[in-house]
Design an enzyme around this catalytic site. Structure first.
Site, PDB file in Angstrom:
ATOM      1  N   TYR A   1      28.373  61.833  -7.588  1.00  7.94           N
ATOM      2  CA  TYR A   1      28.261  63.279  -7.770  1.00  7.94           C
ATOM      3  C   TYR A   1      26.984  63.665  -8.495  1.00  7.94           C
ATOM      4  O   TYR A   1      26.349  62.857  -9.162  1.00  7.94           O
ATOM      5  CB  TYR A   1      29.486  63.840  -8.502  1.00  7.94           C
ATOM      6  N   CYS A   2      26.612  64.924  -8.276  1.00 11.26           N
ATOM      7  CA  CYS A   2      25.520  65.551  -9.014  1.00 11.26           C
ATOM      8  C   CYS A   2      26.009  66.955  -9.360  1.00 11.26           C
ATOM      9  O   CYS A   2      27.189  67.250  -9.165  1.00 11.26           O
ATOM     10  CB  CYS A   2      24.222  65.543  -8.196  1.00 11.26           C
ATOM     11  N   LYS A   3      25.160  67.807  -9.847  1.00 11.38           N
ATOM     12  CA  LYS A   3      25.643  69.122 -10.309  1.00 11.38           C
ATOM     13  C   LYS A   3      26.385  69.863  -9.202  1.00 11.38           C
ATOM     14  O   LYS A   3      27.524  70.279  -9.368  1.00 11.38           O
ATOM     15  CB  LYS A   3      24.476  69.964 -10.823  1.00 11.38           C
TER      16      LYS A   3
END
Length: 147
Positions: free
Chosen positions: A86-88
């Protein structure tokens, strides 16, 4: 809506808000969280974690992390675990890592890997710099295979 988007039976992609839901992590039996940000948190539950401190900027060097992340996801799967990357926003950085994994360990072509991740999470859109790095990685993987 909080959700982890399933790419393969052992790989999910998500945004930080969903990936930090301990309930979701436990429900999906995730054992490794790969956080591709500098400051987003990890879920508050007992899972293995890995941080790739990269900004969503075309000039950032995500390429140097492709092998390590792909191998970590593969190792987790071989031990019966499941990973979430995941990322933002779950659009660019995390997508590039998932695509690199599919290219390396499922021998997918870049275009096929991109479509597979897009089918799981339709909002993905790796930035132009990451796309260029993925093309370079595809060439590198072909070179390694032919040696």
């Amino acid at each position: 809506m909080l959700q982890l988007c399933q790419v393969t039976s052992t790989l999910f992609i998500s945004n930080a808000r969903s990936a930090c839901s301990a309930e979701l992590i436990q429900r999906e039996a995730v054992t490794l969280c790969i956080n591709v940000t500098r400051q987003q948190p990890f879920p508050k539950c007992s899972v293995a974690t890995m941080r790739i401190p990269i900004l969503d900027e075309p000039s950032e060097d995500l390429y140097v992390h492709f092998d390590m992340c792909a191998n970590a996801i593969q190792r987790e799967a071989q031990h019966g675990g499941r990973s979430v990357v995941y990322c933002k926003n779950g659009r660019s950085r995390s997508a590039a890592i998932c695509i690199a994994y599919l290219m390396k360990h499922q021998r997918a072509a870049l275009t096929d890997a991109l479509q597979e991740v897009k089918a799981a999470r339709h909002v993905i859109d790796p930035n132009p710099g990451f796309m260029a790095q993925l093309r370079r990685y595809e060439d590198e993987l072909k070179r390694r295979e032919s040696q």
